[in-house]
Motif scaffolding. Structure first.
Motif, mmCIF file in Angstrom:
data_model
loop_
_atom_site.group_PDB
_atom_site.id
_atom_site.type_symbol
_atom_site.label_atom_id
_atom_site.label_comp_id
_atom_site.label_asym_id
_atom_site.label_seq_id
_atom_site.Cartn_x
_atom_site.Cartn_y
_atom_site.Cartn_z
ATOM 1 N N MET A 1 -52.927 -65.538 3.016
ATOM 2 C CA MET A 1 -52.190 -66.123 4.103
ATOM 3 C C MET A 1 -52.021 -65.073 5.188
ATOM 4 O O MET A 1 -51.558 -63.974 4.950
ATOM 5 C CB MET A 1 -50.841 -66.593 3.568
ATOM 6 C CG MET A 1 -50.023 -67.316 4.569
ATOM 7 S SD MET A 1 -48.704 -68.166 3.658
ATOM 8 C CE MET A 1 -47.360 -67.750 4.692
ATOM 9 N N SER A 2 -52.370 -65.398 6.405
ATOM 10 C CA SER A 2 -52.276 -64.416 7.479
ATOM 11 C C SER A 2 -50.931 -64.519 8.171
ATOM 12 O O SER A 2 -50.320 -65.578 8.242
ATOM 13 C CB SER A 2 -53.405 -64.631 8.501
ATOM 14 O OG SER A 2 -53.234 -65.885 9.131
ATOM 15 N N THR A 3 -50.466 -63.379 8.671
ATOM 16 C CA THR A 3 -49.199 -63.361 9.391
ATOM 17 C C THR A 3 -49.487 -63.543 10.869
ATOM 18 O O THR A 3 -50.523 -63.106 11.378
ATOM 19 C CB THR A 3 -48.461 -62.024 9.172
ATOM 20 O OG1 THR A 3 -49.299 -60.965 9.614
ATOM 21 C CG2 THR A 3 -48.115 -61.833 7.711
ATOM 22 N N PRO A 4 -48.587 -64.212 11.601
ATOM 23 C CA PRO A 4 -48.825 -64.416 13.025
ATOM 24 C C PRO A 4 -48.829 -63.086 13.762
ATOM 25 O O PRO A 4 -48.125 -62.154 13.401
ATOM 26 C CB PRO A 4 -47.662 -65.292 13.478
ATOM 27 C CG PRO A 4 -46.708 -65.360 12.343
ATOM 28 C CD PRO A 4 -47.369 -64.793 11.132
ATOM 29 N N ALA A 5 -49.637 -63.027 14.785
ATOM 30 C CA ALA A 5 -49.742 -61.805 15.568
ATOM 31 C C ALA A 5 -48.473 -61.591 16.372
ATOM 32 O O ALA A 5 -47.795 -62.529 16.762
ATOM 33 C CB ALA A 5 -50.938 -61.907 16.517
ATOM 34 N N SER A 6 -48.162 -60.331 16.603
ATOM 35 C CA SER A 6 -47.019 -60.002 17.440
ATOM 36 C C SER A 6 -47.362 -60.275 18.889
ATOM 37 O O SER A 6 -48.498 -60.112 19.312
ATOM 38 C CB SER A 6 -46.649 -58.527 17.273
ATOM 39 O OG SER A 6 -46.157 -58.302 15.984
ATOM 40 N N GLU A 7 -46.367 -60.711 19.611
ATOM 41 C CA GLU A 7 -46.540 -60.982 21.035
ATOM 42 C C GLU A 7 -45.581 -60.099 21.811
ATOM 43 O O GLU A 7 -44.451 -59.898 21.393
ATOM 44 C CB GLU A 7 -46.206 -62.445 21.336
ATOM 45 C CG GLU A 7 -47.060 -63.442 20.631
ATOM 46 C CD GLU A 7 -46.593 -64.878 20.894
ATOM 47 O OE1 GLU A 7 -45.552 -65.073 21.549
ATOM 48 O OE2 GLU A 7 -47.285 -65.788 20.433
ATOM 49 N N PRO A 8 -46.014 -59.596 22.963
ATOM 50 C CA PRO A 8 -45.080 -58.814 23.771
ATOM 51 C C PRO A 8 -44.058 -59.730 24.443
ATOM 52 O O PRO A 8 -44.388 -60.806 24.930
ATOM 53 C CB PRO A 8 -45.973 -58.131 24.806
ATOM 54 C CG PRO A 8 -47.202 -58.963 24.867
ATOM 55 C CD PRO A 8 -47.341 -59.640 23.534
ATOM 56 N N VAL A 9 -42.803 -59.305 24.400
ATOM 57 C CA VAL A 9 -41.722 -60.043 25.035
ATOM 58 C C VAL A 9 -41.074 -59.111 26.046
ATOM 59 O O VAL A 9 -40.758 -57.958 25.729
ATOM 60 C CB VAL A 9 -40.679 -60.499 23.994
ATOM 61 C CG1 VAL A 9 -39.515 -61.210 24.658
ATOM 62 C CG2 VAL A 9 -41.329 -61.398 22.954
ATOM 63 N N ALA A 10 -40.893 -59.591 27.262
ATOM 64 C CA ALA A 10 -40.261 -58.789 28.313
ATOM 65 C C ALA A 10 -38.747 -58.952 28.226
ATOM 66 O O ALA A 10 -38.227 -60.060 28.266
ATOM 67 C CB ALA A 10 -40.757 -59.218 29.684
ATOM 68 N N ALA A 23 -42.795 -60.949 16.369
ATOM 69 C CA ALA A 23 -43.422 -62.169 15.856
ATOM 70 C C ALA A 23 -42.876 -63.364 16.639
ATOM 71 O O ALA A 23 -41.724 -63.338 17.075
ATOM 72 C CB ALA A 23 -43.117 -62.317 14.368
ATOM 73 N N PRO A 24 -43.677 -64.389 16.830
ATOM 74 C CA PRO A 24 -43.228 -65.550 17.610
ATOM 75 C C PRO A 24 -41.912 -66.159 17.120
ATOM 76 O O PRO A 24 -41.077 -66.554 17.919
ATOM 77 C CB PRO A 24 -44.379 -66.552 17.460
ATOM 78 C CG PRO A 24 -45.573 -65.715 17.163
ATOM 79 C CD PRO A 24 -45.070 -64.533 16.383
ATOM 80 N N GLU A 25 -41.705 -66.194 15.797
ATOM 81 C CA GLU A 25 -40.473 -66.789 15.276
ATOM 82 C C GLU A 25 -39.234 -65.921 15.514
ATOM 83 O O GLU A 25 -38.106 -66.380 15.352
ATOM 84 C CB GLU A 25 -40.608 -67.122 13.784
ATOM 85 C CG GLU A 25 -40.751 -65.921 12.882
ATOM 86 C CD GLU A 25 -42.184 -65.445 12.690
ATOM 87 O OE1 GLU A 25 -42.377 -64.585 11.821
ATOM 88 O OE2 GLU A 25 -43.107 -65.923 13.392
ATOM 89 N N LEU A 30 -34.558 -62.178 19.524
ATOM 90 C CA LEU A 30 -34.701 -60.940 20.281
ATOM 91 C C LEU A 30 -34.189 -61.119 21.703
ATOM 92 O O LEU A 30 -33.461 -60.256 22.230
ATOM 93 C CB LEU A 30 -36.165 -60.502 20.299
ATOM 94 C CG LEU A 30 -36.478 -59.183 21.005
ATOM 95 C CD1 LEU A 30 -35.751 -58.026 20.347
ATOM 96 C CD2 LEU A 30 -37.976 -58.939 21.018
ATOM 97 N N LEU A 31 -34.517 -62.230 22.329
ATOM 98 C CA LEU A 31 -34.021 -62.501 23.683
ATOM 99 C C LEU A 31 -32.503 -62.626 23.699
ATOM 100 O O LEU A 31 -31.832 -62.141 24.623
ATOM 101 C CB LEU A 31 -34.679 -63.762 24.245
ATOM 102 C CG LEU A 31 -36.168 -63.646 24.566
ATOM 103 C CD1 LEU A 31 -36.753 -65.019 24.881
ATOM 104 C CD2 LEU A 31 -36.390 -62.678 25.724
ATOM 105 N N GLU A 32 -31.944 -63.262 22.683
ATOM 106 C CA GLU A 32 -30.489 -63.402 22.592
ATOM 107 C C GLU A 32 -29.828 -62.030 22.414
ATOM 108 O O GLU A 32 -28.809 -61.738 23.041
ATOM 109 C CB GLU A 32 -30.131 -64.316 21.425
ATOM 110 C CG GLU A 32 -28.673 -64.636 21.331
ATOM 111 C CD GLU A 32 -28.357 -65.598 20.190
ATOM 112 O OE1 GLU A 32 -27.165 -65.820 19.957
ATOM 113 O OE2 GLU A 32 -29.282 -66.128 19.547
ATOM 114 N N ALA A 33 -30.406 -61.185 21.568
ATOM 115 C CA ALA A 33 -29.866 -59.843 21.354
ATOM 116 C C ALA A 33 -29.930 -59.021 22.641
ATOM 117 O O ALA A 33 -28.983 -58.313 22.992
ATOM 118 C CB ALA A 33 -30.631 -59.138 20.233
#
Length: 104
Positions: A1-10, A23-25, A30-33
């Motif tokens: 099972m592959s893990t979702p790729a990390s995405e950059p978040v500004a 990770a997308p989930e 992260l935005l709330e923090a």
């Protein structure tokens, strides 16, 4: 099972932008923090004599950590109280359910 790729978040803190991979989930959390931290830093900046970004970041980190530890301690106390209450209830139930010896 592959893990979702990390995405950059500004993330924006005060007047600086940071790109953080997650990770997308985890994106919403992260935005709330980051939003919470930004508010803390802005509060501190309003009351600081020398509102340098690094100083604000450290003060905010200490403030948030203090809040976290206080909540964890409060939660731990509530857990212990619940555990003690459940143990007392279990003892009462066991006593009530013990067979009574027949009377002669």
């Amino acid at each position: 099972m592959s893990t979702p790729a990390s995405e950059p978040v500004a993330l924006r803190l005060i007047d600086r932008e940071f790109l953080i991979a997650c990770a997308p989930e985890e994106r919403e959390g992260l935005l709330e923090a980051a939003s919470y931290l930004d508010r803390k830093m802005r509060e501190l900046r309003a009351n600081a004599k020398t509102p340098g970004f690094d100083r604000l970041a450290v003060l905010a980190a200490i403030s948030v950590t203090h809040e976290f530890l206080a909540l964890r301690k409060q939660h731990s106390g509530a857990d212990q109280s619940l555990t003690d209450g459940l143990a007392a209830l279990r003892r009462k139930l066991e006593a009530a359910l013990e067979p009574t010896p027949p009377r002669a």
